[in-house]
Write a protein that holds these residues in place. Structure first.
Motif, PDB file in Angstrom:
ATOM      1  N   ALA A   1       0.824  -1.198   0.000  1.00  0.00           N
ATOM      2  CA  ALA A   1       0.000   0.000   0.000  1.00  0.00           C
ATOM      3  C   ALA A   1       0.862   1.253   0.000  1.00  0.00           C
ATOM      4  N   ALA A   2       0.360   2.259  -0.661  1.00  0.00           N
ATOM      5  CA  ALA A   2       1.027   3.560  -0.644  1.00  0.00           C
ATOM      6  C   ALA A   2       0.806   4.203   0.723  1.00  0.00           C
ATOM      7  N   PRO A   3       1.603   5.196   1.072  1.00  0.00           N
ATOM      8  CA  PRO A   3       1.390   5.882   2.345  1.00  0.00           C
ATOM      9  C   PRO A   3      -0.011   6.469   2.433  1.00  0.00           C
ATOM     10  N   ARG A   4      -0.525   6.475   3.617  1.00  0.00           N
ATOM     11  CA  ARG A   4      -1.846   7.063   3.843  1.00  0.00           C
ATOM     12  C   ARG A   4      -1.824   8.554   3.545  1.00  0.00           C
ATOM     13  N   PRO A   5      -2.912   9.090   3.025  1.00  0.00           N
ATOM     14  CA  PRO A   5      -2.902  10.517   2.685  1.00  0.00           C
ATOM     15  C   PRO A   5      -2.783  11.376   3.934  1.00  0.00           C
ATOM     16  N   THR A   6      -2.108  12.485   3.785  1.00  0.00           N
ATOM     17  CA  THR A   6      -2.012  13.422   4.899  1.00  0.00           C
ATOM     18  C   THR A   6      -3.152  14.422   4.881  1.00  0.00           C
ATOM     19  N   ASP A   7      -3.803  14.559   3.737  1.00  0.00           N
ATOM     20  CA  ASP A   7      -4.917  15.497   3.605  1.00  0.00           C
ATOM     21  C   ASP A   7      -6.224  14.704   3.538  1.00  0.00           C
ATOM     22  N   PRO A   8      -7.019  14.766   4.589  1.00  0.00           N
ATOM     23  CA  PRO A   8      -8.258  13.977   4.596  1.00  0.00           C
ATOM     24  C   PRO A   8      -9.286  14.442   3.577  1.00  0.00           C
ATOM     25  N   THR A   9      -9.069  15.607   2.972  1.00  0.00           N
ATOM     26  CA  THR A   9     -10.026  16.099   1.985  1.00  0.00           C
ATOM     27  C   THR A   9      -9.686  15.637   0.568  1.00  0.00           C
ATOM     28  N   SER A  10      -8.599  14.898   0.405  1.00  0.00           N
ATOM     29  CA  SER A  10      -8.157  14.544  -0.945  1.00  0.00           C
ATOM     30  C   SER A  10      -9.159  13.628  -1.631  1.00  0.00           C
ATOM     31  N   LEU A  11      -9.189  13.745  -2.965  1.00  0.00           N
ATOM     32  CA  LEU A  11      -9.963  12.828  -3.805  1.00  0.00           C
ATOM     33  C   LEU A  11      -9.023  11.752  -4.310  1.00  0.00           C
ATOM     34  N   ARG A  12      -9.347  10.522  -4.031  1.00  0.00           N
ATOM     35  CA  ARG A  12      -8.444   9.433  -4.380  1.00  0.00           C
ATOM     36  C   ARG A  12      -8.808   8.799  -5.718  1.00  0.00           C
ATOM     37  N   LEU A  13      -7.780   8.573  -6.525  1.00  0.00           N
ATOM     38  CA  LEU A  13      -7.912   7.768  -7.736  1.00  0.00           C
ATOM     39  C   LEU A  13      -6.953   6.589  -7.626  1.00  0.00           C
ATOM     40  N   GLY A  14      -7.452   5.399  -7.880  1.00  0.00           N
ATOM     41  CA  GLY A  14      -6.578   4.237  -7.925  1.00  0.00           C
ATOM     42  C   GLY A  14      -5.853   4.179  -9.257  1.00  0.00           C
ATOM     43  N   VAL A  15      -4.614   3.741  -9.236  1.00  0.00           N
ATOM     44  CA  VAL A  15      -3.790   3.638 -10.447  1.00  0.00           C
ATOM     45  C   VAL A  15      -3.171   2.247 -10.529  1.00  0.00           C
ATOM     46  N   LEU A  16      -3.294   1.619 -11.687  1.00  0.00           N
ATOM     47  CA  LEU A  16      -2.678   0.325 -11.956  1.00  0.00           C
ATOM     48  C   LEU A  16      -1.621   0.501 -13.041  1.00  0.00           C
ATOM     49  N   ALA A  17      -0.433  -0.074 -12.809  1.00  0.00           N
ATOM     50  CA  ALA A  17       0.634   0.009 -13.806  1.00  0.00           C
ATOM     51  C   ALA A  17       1.627  -1.118 -13.562  1.00  0.00           C
ATOM     52  N   PRO A  18       2.241  -1.656 -14.630  1.00  0.00           N
ATOM     53  CA  PRO A  18       3.287  -2.672 -14.444  1.00  0.00           C
ATOM     54  C   PRO A  18       4.615  -1.993 -14.105  1.00  0.00           C
ATOM     55  N   LEU A  19       5.037  -2.103 -12.866  1.00  0.00           N
ATOM     56  CA  LEU A  19       6.223  -1.378 -12.406  1.00  0.00           C
ATOM     57  C   LEU A  19       7.383  -2.300 -12.064  1.00  0.00           C
ATOM     58  N   THR A  20       7.148  -3.621 -12.062  1.00  0.00           N
ATOM     59  CA  THR A  20       8.216  -4.591 -11.841  1.00  0.00           C
ATOM     60  C   THR A  20       8.032  -5.744 -12.819  1.00  0.00           C
ATOM     61  N   PRO A  21       9.139  -6.469 -13.151  1.00  0.00           N
ATOM     62  CA  PRO A  21       9.021  -7.635 -14.033  1.00  0.00           C
ATOM     63  C   PRO A  21       8.135  -8.694 -13.392  1.00  0.00           C
ATOM     64  N   PRO A  22       7.483  -9.536 -14.200  1.00  0.00           N
ATOM     65  CA  PRO A  22       7.622  -9.629 -15.654  1.00  0.00           C
ATOM     66  C   PRO A  22       6.812  -8.606 -16.439  1.00  0.00           C
ATOM     67  N   GLY A  23       6.251  -7.614 -15.779  1.00  0.00           N
ATOM     68  CA  GLY A  23       5.562  -6.554 -16.507  1.00  0.00           C
ATOM     69  C   GLY A  23       6.528  -5.737 -17.342  1.00  0.00           C
ATOM     70  N   TRP A  24       5.982  -5.036 -18.329  1.00  0.00           N
ATOM     71  CA  TRP A  24       6.806  -4.167 -19.164  1.00  0.00           C
ATOM     72  C   TRP A  24       7.048  -2.892 -18.364  1.00  0.00           C
ATOM     73  N   VAL A  25       8.191  -2.854 -17.672  1.00  0.00           N
ATOM     74  CA  VAL A  25       8.465  -1.798 -16.698  1.00  0.00           C
ATOM     75  C   VAL A  25       8.578  -0.431 -17.374  1.00  0.00           C
ATOM     76  N   GLY A  26       9.183  -0.381 -18.566  1.00  0.00           N
ATOM     77  CA  GLY A  26       9.297   0.894 -19.271  1.00  0.00           C
ATOM     78  C   GLY A  26       7.943   1.491 -19.569  1.00  0.00           C
ATOM     79  N   ALA A  27       7.006   0.651 -20.009  1.00  0.00           N
ATOM     80  CA  ALA A  27       5.651   1.132 -20.281  1.00  0.00           C
ATOM     81  C   ALA A  27       4.991   1.620 -18.994  1.00  0.00           C
ATOM     82  N   GLY A  28       5.167   0.880 -17.911  1.00  0.00           N
ATOM     83  CA  GLY A  28       4.589   1.301 -16.639  1.00  0.00           C
ATOM     84  C   GLY A  28       5.156   2.622 -16.154  1.00  0.00           C
TER      85      GLY A  28
END
Length: 370
Positions: A8-35
């Motif tokens: 998990a990413a760090p918890r937000p420090t601003d409780p008013t923030s609007l959260r968007l989830g993001v999916l990306a291949p950031l480690t192999p075997p995913g295409w890391v450059g594309a991520g």
């Protein structure tokens, strides 16, 4: 077996923030450059939204999850992000992974804007919860087929591995080319060594070989074997899925990786917005941004407009796909229903067939546009 989501990413420090989830291949075997490029575009757009005051004064916060090209991990991440209260989920590059994420988002009732995956059947059934920016595979790969025919290729071999994505691409090419006098010959890249594949290319009389395989293996060894085989000096190597777009390709293959046409989703000449965003992305990445980086920027820009205009309720966001209209880096973005595609689709992002110039591998040449 249940595969846990990425840390998990760090918890937000601003409780008013609007959260968007993001999916990306950031480690192999995913295409890391594309991520990496996808995330750069997403983060740049979110920063610009926040620098302009956020959404009605509330900052956007991206909760990033690494899919590592794993469909189960992506589905678990969507479930986790839904529990964390995101307004929507965005991103992903790999089609099979995006399909798993879309299915879970549909089940949970979470809007999912797919940035880069092209598989036509992104969902098993039509859904209101999912929209996509990338053009469908059937469009891009048919344009690629037209390029092959225009270049005089009628007997095309495909080196392929088992995958819904590769099988779909093979079928699209076969049908499109067969109707125009072309033939597609399948070669099993898992069963054949690169040297045996070269022998098969000679035996089959193919004038082009398309790489419908993973990177770096077996794609890199196949390219090296073909380039080193004097019998295949006139053979065109192609990679419609876009692998030569990224720096890892050039680093692995050098000059051997040039002159290999691939699909990318950029206009031939960017407009002022594309120029500005491209400059920012170039500085952020330290290299030329790929089409995937622009897809990331467009993704957050679309979702920010939906949040401004229709609020943060998930059902309201999903109901508003056909009503959003924004200027993206590659043209005006609107979503519609396209026959044969079960999600809301931008019809269409621009499509190019491009290669790296053999005389100057860092420079791209546009060979065909559709």
């Amino acid at each position: 077996m249940t595969i846990p989501p990425s840390p998990a990413a760090p918890r937000p420090t601003d409780p008013t923030s609007l959260r968007l989830g993001v999916l990306a291949p950031l480690t192999p075997p995913g295409w890391v450059g594309a991520g990496r490029h996808l995330l750069a575009g997403l983060e740049l757009a979110a920063r610009e939204v926040n620098d302009a005051g956020g959404i009605d004064g509330r900052p956007l916060e991206l909760l990033v999850r690494d899919t590592a090209a794993d469909p189960e991990r992506a589905a678990a991440a969507v479930e986790e992000l839904a529990g964390l209260g995101v307004a929507a989920v965005a991103g992903e590059y790999h089609s099979v992974v995006a399909r798993a994420a879309a299915a879970r988002a549909d089940t949970l009732g979470v809007p999912f804007l797919c940035s880069s995956a092209v598989l036509d059947a992104l969902t098993g059934e039509p859904t209101e919860w999912v929209a996509r920016l990338a053009p469908a595979q059937s469009r891009g790969w048919r344009i690629y087929g037209d390029f092959l025919l225009g270049a005089g290729h009628r007997r095309i071999a495909v080196a392929t591995q088992p995958s819904v994505y590769w099988a779909s691409g093979t079928g699209l090419l076969r049908d499109h080319l067969a109707a125009r006098g072309g033939v597609v010959v399948e070669l099993d890249a898992n069963a054949l060594t690169p040297e045996a594949l070269c022998d098969a290319l000679v035996d089959q009389g193919a004038t082009a070989l398309l790489l419908l395989v993973g990177h770096p293996k077996p794609a890199v060894p196949i390219v090296r074997a073909v380039r080193g085989d004097l019998r295949l000096g006139d053979l065109l190597i192609g990679a419609p899925a876009g692998q030569p777009e990224f720096a890892e390709w050039a680093a692995a293959l050098g000059g051997d990786g040039a002159g290999i046409p691939f699909l990318r989703y950029l206009p031939e000449r960017p407009g002022p917005l594309g120029e500005r965003v491209g400059k920012e992305l170039r500085e952020r990445l330290g290299e030329e941004p790929s089409f995937v980086a622009f897809e990331g920027w467009d993704t957050v820009t679309v979702l920010a407009e939906l949040l401004r205009s229709h609020g943060t309720d998930r059902a309201a966001i999903a109901a508003s796909w056909p009503r959003v209209a924004v200027e993206g880096t590659r043209g005006p973005i609107r979503f519609s229903r396209t026959p044969g595609i079960g999600v809301w689709q931008w019809t269409w992002a621009p499509v190019q067939v491009v290669d790296r110039d053999p005389a100057e591998p860092e420079r791209f040449r546009v060979l065909h546009a559709g």
